[in-house]
Design a protein around this motif. Structure first.
Motif, PDB file in Angstrom:
ATOM      1  N   ARG A 179       0.151  -1.406   0.227  1.00  0.00           N
ATOM      2  CA  ARG A 179       0.192   0.183   0.114  1.00  0.00           C
ATOM      3  C   ARG A 179       0.628   1.137  -0.169  1.00  0.00           C
ATOM      4  O   ARG A 179       0.351   2.106  -0.417  1.00  0.00           O
ATOM      5  N   PHE A 209      -7.080 -12.213  -1.684  1.00  0.00           N
ATOM      6  CA  PHE A 209      -8.193 -10.858  -2.414  1.00  0.00           C
ATOM      7  C   PHE A 209      -8.559 -10.748  -3.653  1.00  0.00           C
ATOM      8  O   PHE A 209      -9.319 -10.189  -4.209  1.00  0.00           O
ATOM      9  N   ALA A 211      -6.582 -11.061  -6.701  1.00  0.00           N
ATOM     10  CA  ALA A 211      -5.997  -9.765  -7.018  1.00  0.00           C
ATOM     11  C   ALA A 211      -5.339  -9.509  -8.263  1.00  0.00           C
ATOM     12  O   ALA A 211      -4.625 -11.505  -7.989  1.00  0.00           O
ATOM     13  N   THR A 215      -2.004  -3.456  -8.258  1.00  0.00           N
ATOM     14  CA  THR A 215      -2.635  -2.282  -8.242  1.00  0.00           C
ATOM     15  C   THR A 215      -3.953  -2.722  -7.260  1.00  0.00           C
ATOM     16  O   THR A 215      -4.010  -2.465  -6.588  1.00  0.00           O
ATOM     17  N   GLU A 216      -4.592  -4.074  -7.513  1.00  0.00           N
ATOM     18  CA  GLU A 216      -5.759  -4.562  -7.445  1.00  0.00           C
ATOM     19  C   GLU A 216      -5.580  -4.851  -6.133  1.00  0.00           C
ATOM     20  O   GLU A 216      -6.501  -4.543  -5.223  1.00  0.00           O
ATOM     21  N   LEU A 217      -4.476  -5.502  -5.696  1.00  0.00           N
ATOM     22  CA  LEU A 217      -4.250  -6.134  -4.037  1.00  0.00           C
ATOM     23  C   LEU A 217      -4.241  -4.426  -2.952  1.00  0.00           C
ATOM     24  O   LEU A 217      -4.735  -4.692  -2.481  1.00  0.00           O
ATOM     25  N   THR A 219      -5.602  -1.785  -3.631  1.00  0.00           N
ATOM     26  CA  THR A 219      -6.776  -0.863  -3.285  1.00  0.00           C
ATOM     27  C   THR A 219      -8.041  -1.679  -3.694  1.00  0.00           C
ATOM     28  O   THR A 219      -9.366  -1.178  -2.947  1.00  0.00           O
ATOM     29  N   ARG A 220      -7.534  -3.386  -3.248  1.00  0.00           N
ATOM     30  CA  ARG A 220      -8.849  -3.882  -3.034  1.00  0.00           C
ATOM     31  C   ARG A 220      -9.154  -4.418  -1.720  1.00  0.00           C
ATOM     32  O   ARG A 220     -10.295  -4.564  -1.104  1.00  0.00           O
ATOM     33  N   CYS A 221      -8.127  -3.560  -0.752  1.00  0.00           N
ATOM     34  CA  CYS A 221      -8.195  -4.369   0.713  1.00  0.00           C
ATOM     35  C   CYS A 221      -7.888  -3.721   1.066  1.00  0.00           C
ATOM     36  O   CYS A 221      -7.708  -2.487   1.178  1.00  0.00           O
TER      37      CYS A 221
END
Length: 221
Positions: A179, A209, A211, A215-217, A219-221
């Motif tokens: 993050r 998650f 992902a 980037t997805e990791l 923003t998703r959690c």
């Protein structure tokens, strides 16, 4: 399936006496040249990322950093040429089923006699999946040691035994670093772990998650 290479074996267990005893069996009875020991999950991941000649990796379920058989699945995916199995004091049927559902090479109870442990590990090295005799209807050692993945899936319904568990404290640390935009090398330096270990934790987080990338990791959690 051909036999797994027997140059080195990883024994990950937080009890030093058990590591020593199991290491003796692996050298004396199964022909391994080197026994690599680790007392924590992170230390085991570091050894796997540093050494290329490990053919078998054995994990205790109760060691620090292991939240269950599911946490070992990513190791199997990351190192497909390494046979990964559990050697544990737990004899819970649910733990055995989760190990099988995760695709591990077997589940060996610590309560077995030395000859039984050697036979179980030999079968795992030969490509079969070992499950304890209490998981078979006949209760015979032979039935416990000759299972294939297809036979196990047919014999037991493993649905509902691989429920998602919370991520481990170390995975939470890695996630926090992601993050913050840190690279794998920077994460390894900050957490004082090997870069290969970071990659394994990231693979587990991607799977957990759902992902596809960092980037997805983030923003998703």
């Amino acid at each position: 399936m051909t036999n797994a290479k027997r140059d080195a074996v990883l024994v990950a267990d937080d009890h030093s006496l058990y590591r020593t005893g199991l290491g003796f069996l692996l050298k004396d009875r199964l022909g391994f040249h080197t026994v690599v020991e680790a007392a924590t999950f992170d230390a085991a991941l570091d050894r796997l990322s540093e050494l290329e000649d490990i053919g078998l990796a054995l994990f205790d379920l109760s060691m620090p950093g292991v939240s269950g058989p599911e946490s070992l699945g990513v190791i199997k995916e990351t190192y497909p040429d390494v046979r990964v199995a559990i050697v544990s004091g737990s004899e819970e049927r649910g733990d055995v089923l989760k190990a099988v559902a995760t695709g591990l090479g077997g589940y060996v109870p610590k309560s077995l006699q030395d000859d039984e442990i050697v036979a179980a590990l030999r079968d795992i090295l030969d490509g079969r999946i070992y499950v304890p005799r209490f998981m078979t209807s006949s209760g015979s050692p032979a039935a416990a040691r000759t299972s294939t993945p297809e036979q196990i899936e047919k014999k037991w319904d493993t649905s509902g035994v691989t429920g998602t568990k919370p991520i481990s404290p170390r995975q939470r640390d890695v996630l926090d670093c992601v993050r913050r935009g840190l690279s794998n090398k920077e994460i390894a330096r900050e957490l004082d772990i090997a870069e290969g270990t970071v990659k394994i934790h990231l693979a587990a987080l991607f799977s957990h998650f759902g992902a596809r990338n960092r980037t997805e990791l983030a923003t998703r959690c």
